[in-house]
Design an enzyme around this catalytic site. Structure first.
Site, PDB file in Angstrom:
ATOM      1  N   ASP A   1       0.839  -1.207   0.313  1.00 52.34           N
ATOM      2  CA  ASP A   1      -0.214  -0.006   0.051  1.00 52.34           C
ATOM      3  C   ASP A   1       0.768   1.212   0.039  1.00 52.34           C
ATOM      4  OD1 ASP A   1      -2.333  -1.278  -0.051  1.00 52.34           O
ATOM      5  OD2 ASP A   1      -2.526  -1.565   2.245  1.00 52.34           O
TER       6      ASP A   1
ATOM      7  N   ASP B   1      -6.758  -1.220  -4.908  1.00 52.36           N
ATOM      8  CA  ASP B   1      -7.942  -1.094  -3.932  1.00 52.36           C
ATOM      9  C   ASP B   1      -8.929   0.157  -4.314  1.00 52.36           C
ATOM     10  OD1 ASP B   1      -6.820  -2.644  -1.882  1.00 52.36           O
ATOM     11  OD2 ASP B   1      -5.748  -1.028  -0.853  1.00 52.36           O
TER      12      ASP B   1
END
Length: 167
Positions: free
Chosen positions: A126, A144
């Protein structure tokens, strides 16, 4: 008596275009993650613009680090079930529902992008962080974003686009 012309099939209601889109989206997601993993410092915010920074971290759970303590194979299995369910929804959705089909393509691409990370690294990379002085949003990635935007497309399709009788 008037004849109705059949609705034109949506681009992503056909297997070849959706498969091509998914492959390109997963490739893009993985290229960005490789660059982030090689060039961005671990857990150090790199400001981009006010309220947006790049912040490399590793997610051992699912979205927003939920289920972080769960076994990795359980998470992989759960993601595979979700991908299979979305493929089933894609298959059953009317061919003219372009917004839903776009949403399914994005959801599948995002889920596969994060699955690739899980298999390759044992975690998901991330790197996008929205924040203010007193608040910060969970760190996330392009995959995402695909999933979130895809879900939004499916919801908008249900809320805004006209339905055929009997659907």
């Amino acid at each position: 008596m008037t004849e109705q012309t059949p609705a034109r099939p949506a681009l992503f209601s056909r297997p070849a275009p959706i498969l091509f889109f998914i492959i390109v989206a997963v490739f893009l997601d993985q290229i960005v993650k490789i660059a982030v993993d090689h060039y961005l410092p671990l857990q150090e915010a790199v400001p981009v613009i006010p309220m947006l920074a790049l912040y490399r971290t590793y997610n051992l759970g699912v979205a927003f680090s939920m289920l972080e303590g769960m076994d990795g194979w359980f998470i992989v299995g759960m993601r595979l079930v979700i991908v299979a369910f979305v493929i089933w929804l894609w298959y059953r959705t009317a061919k003219d529902r372009w917004l839903a089909h776009l949403g399914y393509a994005l959801i599948i691409a995002g889920a596969i992008g994060n699955l690739v990370d899980r298999f390759a690294y044992g975690h998901v990379i991330d790197y996008i962080l929205f924040y203010t002085d007193s608040w910060s949003f969970a760190v996330f990635n392009l995959a995402d974003s695909f999933i979130t935007i895809g879900a939004g497309c499916v919801i908008l399709d249900e809320l805004l686009l006209p339905k055929k009788a009997g659907r």
